[in-house]
Design an enzyme around this catalytic site. Sequence first.
Site, PDB file in Angstrom:
ATOM      1  N   GLU A 170       0.718  -1.318   0.104  1.00  0.00           N
ATOM      2  CA  GLU A 170       0.107  -0.049   0.092  1.00  0.00           C
ATOM      3  C   GLU A 170       0.851   1.254  -0.185  1.00  0.00           C
ATOM      4  OE1 GLU A 170      -2.960   0.086   3.085  1.00  0.00           O
ATOM      5  OE2 GLU A 170      -4.078  -1.525   2.111  1.00  0.00           O
ATOM      6  N   GLU A 378      -5.293  -8.601   1.248  1.00  0.00           N
ATOM      7  CA  GLU A 378      -5.996  -8.162   2.443  1.00  0.00           C
ATOM      8  C   GLU A 378      -7.424  -7.785   1.994  1.00  0.00           C
ATOM      9  OE1 GLU A 378      -4.280  -4.785   4.753  1.00  0.00           O
ATOM     10  OE2 GLU A 378      -2.358  -5.731   4.327  1.00  0.00           O
TER      11      GLU A 378
HETATM   12  C1  BG6 Z   1      -4.215  -1.724   5.373  1.00  0.00           C
HETATM   13  C2  BG6 Z   1      -2.921  -2.188   5.946  1.00  0.00           C
HETATM   14  O1  BG6 Z   1      -4.139  -0.378   5.135  1.00  0.00           O
HETATM   15  O2  BG6 Z   1      -5.393  -1.893   6.107  1.00  0.00           O
HETATM   16  C3  BG6 Z   1      -2.653  -2.847   7.287  1.00  0.00           C
HETATM   17  O3  BG6 Z   1      -2.046  -2.813   4.986  1.00  0.00           O
HETATM   18  C4  BG6 Z   1      -3.927  -2.278   7.925  1.00  0.00           C
HETATM   19  O4  BG6 Z   1      -1.523  -2.623   7.868  1.00  0.00           O
HETATM   20  C5  BG6 Z   1      -5.314  -2.598   7.476  1.00  0.00           C
HETATM   21  O5  BG6 Z   1      -3.975  -2.820   9.499  1.00  0.00           O
HETATM   22  C6  BG6 Z   1      -6.393  -1.978   8.002  1.00  0.00           C
HETATM   23  O6  BG6 Z   1      -6.253  -0.801   8.439  1.00  0.00           O
HETATM   24  P1  BG6 Z   1      -6.668  -0.221  10.107  1.00  0.00           P
HETATM   25  O7  BG6 Z   1      -6.471   1.298   9.861  1.00  0.00           O
HETATM   26  O8  BG6 Z   1      -8.217  -0.560  10.232  1.00  0.00           O
HETATM   27  O9  BG6 Z   1      -5.779  -0.819  10.867  1.00  0.00           O
END
Ligand code: BG6
Length: 478
Positions: A170, A378
């Site tokens: 990201e 993810e």
């Molecule tokens: C992504 C990242 O942006 O989303 C992760 O790659 C992150 O590291 C995940 O934890 C969820 O985002 P957040 O802000 O809810 O932790």
Amino acid sequence: MHHRQLAPFPEGFLWGAASAAYQIEGGWNADGKGPSVWDVFSKQPGRTYQGSNGDVAVDHYHRYQEDVALMAEMGLMAYRFSISWPRIFPQGRGEANEGGLAFYERLIDALLAHGIEPVVTLYHWDAPQALMDEYGAWESRRIVDDFEHYCRALFTRFGAKVRYWITLNEQNIDTTRSFLLAKHPPAVRDRQRFYQANHHAFLANARAIRAFRQLVPGGKIGPTFCYCPAYAASSRPQDVVAAESAEEFTNHWWLDVYATGRYPASAWAWLVEHGQAPRIEGGDAELLAEAKPDFLGINYYYSQVFEDNALDGVGETDFNTSGQKGSTPVNGVPGLYKTTANPHLPTSNWDWAIDPDGLRITLRRVTSRYNLPVLITENGLGEFDQLSDDGKVHDGYRIDYLRHHLLACQQAISDGTKLMGYCAWSFTDLLSWLNGYQKRYGFVYVNRTETDPLDLARIRKDSFYWYRDVIASNGRKL
Ligand code: BG6
């Protein structure tokens, strides 16, 4: 409702889950590790939720065997994790630290012993603080050589054991928060510095891919991008142009460079006009064009709606890091676009629209524009999970979220997307960079609070058993 016969998940589909070093490992100075920018930044007052940090995190560094055993019990086929650059090069470059390499070797061997495919992210935001002190990390072109040196060390050591590699996690989100929203280090608001740092990251990505071709000829490598598909707020042509601009500035700007080596034309023209375009040196264009990824890693959480924004309209503001529903302000770029809520979609407590169709739209857009295989690196739901009196965590809302997003994957496969696999975020609960430990994503609950690690016990949530059955049935039983 359409009742289309959906294509099944292909054989060999990688059912996985994901994590990142700073968010799970702890052991922040163990076995010769140097500080990362997050070790320093999280200690500055007011930067993170209730001052939470990754000093202990969920102590995966010392409990990886227990965590891998849980993955094996679940039947996980792939596990995406990141390697911490300052664990390998405490000073960012120079001599590799054997203590750090040995930890990842033990982890990789434990995964392989259970038949779990390691998917290694080279960089998930935890740059060595030494390089921040020395030359401002991503703001200097010097980082490109140092990143390549770091990647080469990992390709050489692990190239025979690890088939799937992610270059940068990201880049879009990290640099947006670092240089436009002043939320990640170095926490500034400066559009020119933003585009320049991004250019260096593109070069680093390309150099990593070029080195990979030499050192790991049989492997597969690509960047991971956080795709938020842009929707127009209405059919007013001005709103449609705003959404097209948002798509160009928040998605194509990165994906076009990764996939084709070229910056998208209309965004480039606008940046030149506003004196914000990055400085490009001789040889950059050739390097970017040469380094083609094998696949695109896509992280998907939500879609966003855009409308027209006046020349003196709203700029980059802030986002919800408290879990207080409705606290997200409007964000925009004056003269281009601004965000607005989607009246058709429910949201999480962090105001993220819950939109499985957005994942299908993402996969279709990415497939038609780039025609590369996609690995979902993810996808998941962050919520306030509760440990119930029966000692369990009943996260039916997460099962619901994941089920509908997996159905969207099946729709996208039916639409022609070459989907290699799906890594849910996340395997265990972990530290959210800015939301502390209260915003939980895992299949496995970890017993700790923002500031107190408690006993760090691992507790299987309802979603753990559900995903186990999904994997066992290759997605037939959602
Ligand atoms: C992504 C990242 O942006 O989303 C992760 O790659 C992150 O590291 C995940 O934890 C969820 O985002 P957040 O802000 O809810 O932790």
